[in-house]
Design a protein around this motif. Structure first.
Motif, short mmCIF file in Angstrom:
data_model
loop_
_atom_site.label_atom_id
_atom_site.label_comp_id
_atom_site.label_asym_id
_atom_site.label_seq_id
_atom_site.Cartn_x
_atom_site.Cartn_y
_atom_site.Cartn_z
N GLN A 166 2.48 -5.52 -2.28
CA GLN A 166 1.20 -5.39 -2.98
C GLN A 166 1.32 -5.85 -4.42
N TRP A 170 -0.63 -9.17 -5.70
CA TRP A 170 -1.86 -8.60 -6.26
C TRP A 170 -2.78 -9.67 -6.85
N GLY A 196 -6.50 -5.27 -4.99
CA GLY A 196 -6.02 -6.54 -5.48
C GLY A 196 -7.02 -7.20 -6.43
N ILE A 201 -6.10 -7.25 -1.06
CA ILE A 201 -5.20 -6.19 -0.62
C ILE A 201 -6.01 -5.23 0.24
N ASN A 203 -5.34 -1.59 2.23
CA ASN A 203 -4.46 -0.47 2.55
C ASN A 203 -5.11 0.43 3.59
#
Length: 307
Positions: A166, A170, A196, A201, A203
């Motif tokens: 990450q 990023w 990001g 990104i 999650n």
């Protein structure tokens, strides 16, 4: 065909007795892969220039300078160096970059890198979580820069959040990094709000004690639609097997068949969007039998997809 990339140097990264990230992990995995019809490739050594896509030179120099002539050097509470550690890590990165080259060049359909130490916790200038260099992120940057791709996806199903991947990706608008992980759990990062600089990104936290059925539902409803929408030109997998129900470091309840399923599904998306191009690199997995069985299932699915 499916390529298997590894190197004996990865067995020379030694950790103190009782450490979960130990030489036996790779020994058991390689033994489990014996007899499979794979294109077996000796991993090359990465160069400093390769690492500079994600890590600054002073960080590379620091890691190199800390390697002991004998015994151990402790970088943090979990991360250790032995005399063979730097070369092992450089072989791990070299394996991933070579795998990208082979897959993008059409030599093989997909590839698995059986190397250690793992990489997905290493941040830009911080080693942590057993990791020295961000292997998966470096492979993604290599694919983008060397092979002129526009969209590379990294999918990380290790039980711990891939905080390093990450961090390293990023600000990379050309990459999508998706991480599923147990939460709460070390390293404590990976909330859905961490998206990001370019909304690149994703999650996906999973609750402790949740099983493979929860994982399959979550991937089917959230991860796979995002991945298909992204339309990747290459998929890189951070293949950690520590979400297995027998793993000592976490509390997810996946089975070997769950790792087989998730691999099959990712390969199907790759077949739909990028001619099956997948590069997978080993991350965690600390129960030796679970690692061996799940790793073999993962590779068998890669082989099936490469037919």
């Amino acid at each position: 065909m499916t390529a298997l990339l590894t190197h004996a140097d990865c067995l020379t990264h030694v950790t103190p007795e009782g450490h979960p990230e130990r030489v036996a992990r790779l020994e058991h995995l390689l033994h489990a892969l014996e007899g499979l019809e794979l294109t077996r490739v000796t991993a090359p050594m990465a160069s400093d220039d390769d690492l500079l896509r994600c890590h600054p030179q002073d960080y590379i120099d620091m890691i190199r300078s800390r390697v002991p002539a004998e015994g151990f050097d402790q970088l943090d509470g979990d991360t250790w160096l032995s005399p063979g550690s730097f070369n092992a890590a450089m072989r791990g990165v070299g394996a991933a970059l070579k795998a990208v080259d082979m897959v993008m060049g059409g030599e093989v359909k997909n590839a698995f890198c059986a190397t250690r130490p793992p990489g997905h916790h290493a941040e830009t200038s911080t080693p942590m979580g057993f990791c020295l260099f961000g292997t998966a992120a470096l492979a993604a940057k290599h694919a983008l820069d060397v092979h002129n791709l526009d969209r590379v996806a990294v999918v990380d199903f290790d039980v711990h959040h891939g905080n390093g991947t990450q961090d390293l990706l990023w600000n990379e608008a050309r990459a999508l990094a998706i991480t599923s992980h147990q939460s709460p759990l070390w390293p404590g990062t990976g909330e859905p709000k961490e998206r990001g600089a370019h909304n690149n990104i994703m999650n996906v936290p999973l609750a402790p004690a949740s099983d493979g059925a929860v994982m399959r539902k979550t991937y089917t409803s959230k991860v796979f639609p995002r991945l298909r929408e992204y339309d990747p030109q290459l998929i890189i997998i951070s293949a950690g097997f520590d979400a297995h129900q027998d793993d000592p470091l976490a509390q997810l309840e996946w089975t070997t068949d769950d790792f087989r399923w998730i691999t099959r599904e990712l390969c199907q998306i790759a077949a739909e969007h990028c001619d099956g191009r997948v590069v997978s690199t080993l991350e965690g997995g600390y129960d030796l039998q679970a690692l061996a069985a799940s790793g073999r299932a993962h590779v068998e699915e890669l082989m099936e997809a490469a037919q």
